[in-house]
Design an enzyme around this catalytic site. Structure first.
Site, PDB file in Angstrom:
ATOM      1  CG  HIS A   1      -0.207  -0.009   2.534  1.00 16.79           C
ATOM      2  ND1 HIS A   1      -0.135  -1.118   3.349  1.00 16.79           N
ATOM      3  CD2 HIS A   1       0.509   0.944   3.157  1.00 16.79           C
ATOM      4  CE1 HIS A   1       0.585  -0.836   4.426  1.00 16.79           C
ATOM      5  NE2 HIS A   1       0.996   0.410   4.325  1.00 16.79           N
TER       6      HIS A   1
HETATM    7  C1  T46 Z   1       2.594   0.512   7.006  1.00 18.55           C
HETATM    8  C2  T46 Z   1       3.420  -0.692   7.187  1.00 18.55           C
HETATM    9  C3  T46 Z   1       4.884  -0.396   7.266  1.00 18.55           C
HETATM   10  C4  T46 Z   1      -4.518  -0.229  13.363  1.00 18.55           C
HETATM   11  O1  T46 Z   1      -5.675  -0.428  13.813  1.00 18.55           O
HETATM   12  N1  T46 Z   1      -3.754   0.805  13.831  1.00 18.55           N
HETATM   13  C5  T46 Z   1      -2.503   1.059  13.366  1.00 18.55           C
HETATM   14  O2  T46 Z   1      -1.841   2.020  13.836  1.00 18.55           O
HETATM   15  C6  T46 Z   1      -1.967   0.203  12.342  1.00 18.55           C
HETATM   16  C7  T46 Z   1      -0.577   0.464  11.795  1.00 18.55           C
HETATM   17  C8  T46 Z   1      -2.741  -0.826  11.882  1.00 18.55           C
HETATM   18  N2  T46 Z   1      -3.984  -1.032  12.396  1.00 18.55           N
HETATM   19  C9  T46 Z   1      -4.764  -2.189  11.921  1.00 18.55           C
HETATM   20  C10 T46 Z   1      -5.230  -2.126  10.481  1.00 18.55           C
HETATM   21  C11 T46 Z   1      -5.354  -3.582  10.113  1.00 18.55           C
HETATM   22  O3  T46 Z   1      -6.610  -4.072  10.531  1.00 18.55           O
HETATM   23  O4  T46 Z   1      -3.940  -3.352  12.003  1.00 18.55           O
HETATM   24  C12 T46 Z   1      -4.282  -4.274  10.973  1.00 18.55           C
HETATM   25  C13 T46 Z   1      -3.051  -4.688  10.169  1.00 18.55           C
HETATM   26  O5  T46 Z   1      -2.603  -3.565   9.392  1.00 18.55           O
HETATM   27  P1  T46 Z   1      -1.957  -3.747   7.946  1.00 18.55           P
HETATM   28  O6  T46 Z   1      -2.550  -4.897   7.253  1.00 18.55           O
HETATM   29  O7  T46 Z   1      -2.025  -2.408   7.259  1.00 18.55           O
HETATM   30  O8  T46 Z   1      -0.437  -4.100   8.317  1.00 18.55           O
HETATM   31  P2  T46 Z   1       0.853  -4.035   7.382  1.00 18.55           P
HETATM   32  O9  T46 Z   1       1.929  -4.720   8.126  1.00 18.55           O
HETATM   33  O10 T46 Z   1       0.545  -4.476   6.007  1.00 18.55           O
HETATM   34  O11 T46 Z   1       1.184  -2.450   7.281  1.00 18.55           O
HETATM   35  C14 T46 Z   1       1.640  -1.772   8.443  1.00 18.55           C
HETATM   36  C15 T46 Z   1       0.893  -0.425   8.592  1.00 18.55           C
HETATM   37  O12 T46 Z   1      -0.511  -0.667   8.648  1.00 18.55           O
HETATM   38  C16 T46 Z   1       1.169   0.495   7.431  1.00 18.55           C
HETATM   39  O13 T46 Z   1       0.697   1.789   7.726  1.00 18.55           O
HETATM   40  O14 T46 Z   1       3.022   1.482   6.367  1.00 18.55           O
HETATM   41  O15 T46 Z   1       3.035  -1.493   8.316  1.00 18.55           O
END
Ligand code: T46
Length: 137
Positions: A51
């Site tokens: 993303h």
């Molecule tokens: C990024 C990369 C480096 C929250 O509720 N609060 C938060 O502060 C974050 C970061 C995530 N979430 C929730 C959203 C999703 O339901 O945690 C879940 C997993 O997030 P995501 O699938 O986006 O995780 P990654 O590892 O793909 O991405 C993360 C960060 O979300 C993103 O901002 O830049 O790490």
């Protein structure tokens, strides 16, 4: 102003009988820190991310283990191997990013300029390309 895909961030480390490394907002990262999150207990070889953010500016560190950070600003693509707790990488807004090949022991720490907002994410690559064309011409 020329946009920057990423730069590496070296934070200071002090050693006596252990290393102590520190990171200060608006000094070591070019933004005020509003949020910190950690990613750990990864399935080995896992890929995450896929993303870009519209507004959020971030810096990512690997406190333990390693991973490859893939970055793409729509023109330039870059891969950075991250495996030291005191050398991270900047992830500016509007840079598509993926964390690839995470080691099972990886502990990632991310500092962010904004609070979490689902609407700040662009999770579709074609929409990301359209968005940057609209933003930067
Ligand atoms: C990024 C990369 C480096 C929250 O509720 N609060 C938060 O502060 C974050 C970061 C995530 N979430 C929730 C959203 C999703 O339901 O945690 C879940 C997993 O997030 P995501 O699938 O986006 O995780 P990654 O590892 O793909 O991405 C993360 C960060 O979300 C993103 O901002 O830049 O790490």
């Amino acid at each position: 102003m020329k946009r920057r895909i990423s730069r590496s961030i070296h934070i200071p480390s002090i050693y006596d009988d252990a290393y102590l490394s520190f990171l200060e907002g608006e000094r070591h990262v070019p933004f005020r820190i509003k949020r910190i999150y950690v990613i750990y207990k990864c399935v080995p070889g896992l890929n995450r991310g896929h993303h870009a953010h519209k507004k959020t500016h971030q810096a990512i560190f690997c406190l333990q283990g390693s991973f490859d950070l893939f970055l793409d600003d729509g023109r330039t693509k870059k891969m950075i191997h991250i495996n030291k707790p005191d050398i991270g990488a900047e992830i500016p807004p509007l840079v598509w990013h993926e964390m690839r090949n995470l080691s099972g022991d990886a502990i990632l720490m991310v500092v962010a300029s904004e609070y979490y907002r689902k609407s700040d994410y662009i999770r579709d690559y074609d929409k990301f390309i359209s968005f940057i064309k609209k933003s930067h011409g």
